[in-house]
Design a protein around this motif. Structure first.
Motif, PDB file in Angstrom:
ATOM      1  N   CYS A 288       1.138  -1.029  -0.347  1.00 25.39           N
ATOM      2  CA  CYS A 288      -0.493   0.686   0.274  1.00 25.39           C
ATOM      3  C   CYS A 288       0.816   1.725  -0.165  1.00 25.39           C
ATOM      4  O   CYS A 288       0.699   2.090  -1.248  1.00 25.39           O
ATOM      5  CB  CYS A 288      -0.838   0.389   1.297  1.00 25.39           C
ATOM      6  N   VAL A 289       1.690   0.743   0.962  1.00 21.60           N
ATOM      7  CA  VAL A 289       3.045   2.375   0.902  1.00 21.60           C
ATOM      8  C   VAL A 289       3.363   3.028  -0.691  1.00 21.60           C
ATOM      9  O   VAL A 289       3.805   3.960  -0.899  1.00 21.60           O
ATOM     10  CB  VAL A 289       4.332   2.408   1.815  1.00 21.60           C
ATOM     11  N   VAL A 290       4.185   1.870  -1.239  1.00 19.08           N
ATOM     12  CA  VAL A 290       4.468   2.076  -2.806  1.00 19.08           C
ATOM     13  C   VAL A 290       3.339   1.761  -3.491  1.00 19.08           C
ATOM     14  O   VAL A 290       3.704   2.877  -4.366  1.00 19.08           O
ATOM     15  CB  VAL A 290       4.985   0.623  -3.087  1.00 19.08           C
ATOM     16  N   ALA A 291       2.186   2.003  -3.478  1.00 19.66           N
ATOM     17  CA  ALA A 291       0.980   2.033  -4.456  1.00 19.66           C
ATOM     18  C   ALA A 291       0.726   3.743  -3.693  1.00 19.66           C
ATOM     19  O   ALA A 291       0.614   4.139  -5.042  1.00 19.66           O
ATOM     20  CB  ALA A 291      -0.011   1.191  -4.406  1.00 19.66           C
ATOM     21  N   ALA A 292       1.166   3.953  -2.959  1.00 20.78           N
ATOM     22  CA  ALA A 292       0.398   5.856  -2.806  1.00 20.78           C
ATOM     23  C   ALA A 292       1.593   6.419  -3.018  1.00 20.78           C
ATOM     24  O   ALA A 292       1.364   7.053  -3.230  1.00 20.78           O
ATOM     25  CB  ALA A 292       0.337   5.634  -1.117  1.00 20.78           C
ATOM     26  N   VAL A 293       3.052   5.735  -2.810  1.00 20.39           N
ATOM     27  CA  VAL A 293       4.155   6.667  -3.456  1.00 20.39           C
ATOM     28  C   VAL A 293       4.104   6.932  -4.967  1.00 20.39           C
ATOM     29  O   VAL A 293       3.847   8.155  -5.833  1.00 20.39           O
ATOM     30  CB  VAL A 293       5.542   5.700  -3.106  1.00 20.39           C
ATOM     31  N   TYR A 294       3.394   5.435  -5.348  1.00 20.13           N
ATOM     32  CA  TYR A 294       4.200   5.591  -6.806  1.00 20.13           C
ATOM     33  C   TYR A 294       2.592   6.775  -7.268  1.00 20.13           C
ATOM     34  O   TYR A 294       2.585   7.429  -8.175  1.00 20.13           O
ATOM     35  CB  TYR A 294       3.461   4.196  -7.386  1.00 20.13           C
TER      36      TYR A 294
ATOM     37  N   SER B 119       0.965   8.908  -5.724  1.00 18.00           N
ATOM     38  CA  SER B 119       1.262  10.262  -5.546  1.00 18.00           C
ATOM     39  C   SER B 119       2.050  10.978  -6.191  1.00 18.00           C
ATOM     40  O   SER B 119       2.265  12.106  -6.627  1.00 18.00           O
ATOM     41  CB  SER B 119       1.708  11.054  -4.133  1.00 18.00           C
ATOM     42  N   ALA B 120       3.006  10.098  -7.354  1.00 19.21           N
ATOM     43  CA  ALA B 120       4.208  11.011  -7.322  1.00 19.21           C
ATOM     44  C   ALA B 120       3.768  11.128  -9.096  1.00 19.21           C
ATOM     45  O   ALA B 120       3.826  12.180  -9.401  1.00 19.21           O
ATOM     46  CB  ALA B 120       5.253  10.029  -7.908  1.00 19.21           C
ATOM     47  N   ARG B 121       2.286  10.306  -9.762  1.00 14.48           N
ATOM     48  CA  ARG B 121       1.534  10.173 -10.700  1.00 14.48           C
ATOM     49  C   ARG B 121       1.616  11.700 -10.678  1.00 14.48           C
ATOM     50  O   ARG B 121       1.209  12.405 -12.170  1.00 14.48           O
ATOM     51  CB  ARG B 121       1.121   9.007 -11.937  1.00 14.48           C
ATOM     52  N   THR B 122       0.182  11.861  -9.873  1.00 18.26           N
ATOM     53  CA  THR B 122      -0.358  13.136  -9.557  1.00 18.26           C
ATOM     54  C   THR B 122      -0.009  14.394  -9.897  1.00 18.26           C
ATOM     55  O   THR B 122       0.044  15.754 -10.250  1.00 18.26           O
ATOM     56  CB  THR B 122      -1.329  13.382  -9.008  1.00 18.26           C
ATOM     57  N   ALA B 123       1.451  14.726  -9.015  1.00 15.39           N
ATOM     58  CA  ALA B 123       2.103  15.742  -8.562  1.00 15.39           C
ATOM     59  C   ALA B 123       2.973  15.837  -9.487  1.00 15.39           C
ATOM     60  O   ALA B 123       2.901  17.058 -10.411  1.00 15.39           O
ATOM     61  CB  ALA B 123       3.589  15.730  -7.557  1.00 15.39           C
TER      62      ALA B 123
END
Length: 52
Positions: free
Chosen positions: A3-9, A11-15
């Motif tokens: 879940c942490v890896v998915a959240a970082v991925y 959020s990075a794409r959104t940013a």
């Protein structure tokens, strides 16, 4: 952990998408400036603002 890896991925794409859209909007706005406005802000300043 997954879940942490998915959240970082996500959020990075959104940013990145937000930055792309914001730069595009700034670039479109600067293109509408008159010569006087470009002179007021300075070409170097406008280039820096649109490429950051």
């Amino acid at each position: 952990m997954v879940c942490v890896v998915a959240a970082v991925y996500v959020s990075a794409r959104t940013a990145m998408a937000l930055g792309r859209d914001l730069r595009s909007a700034v670039f479109a706005r600067v293109r509408t400036f008159s010569g006087r406005e470009v002179g007021r802000f300075g070409a170097a300043s406008l280039i820096t603002r649109t490429t950051r």
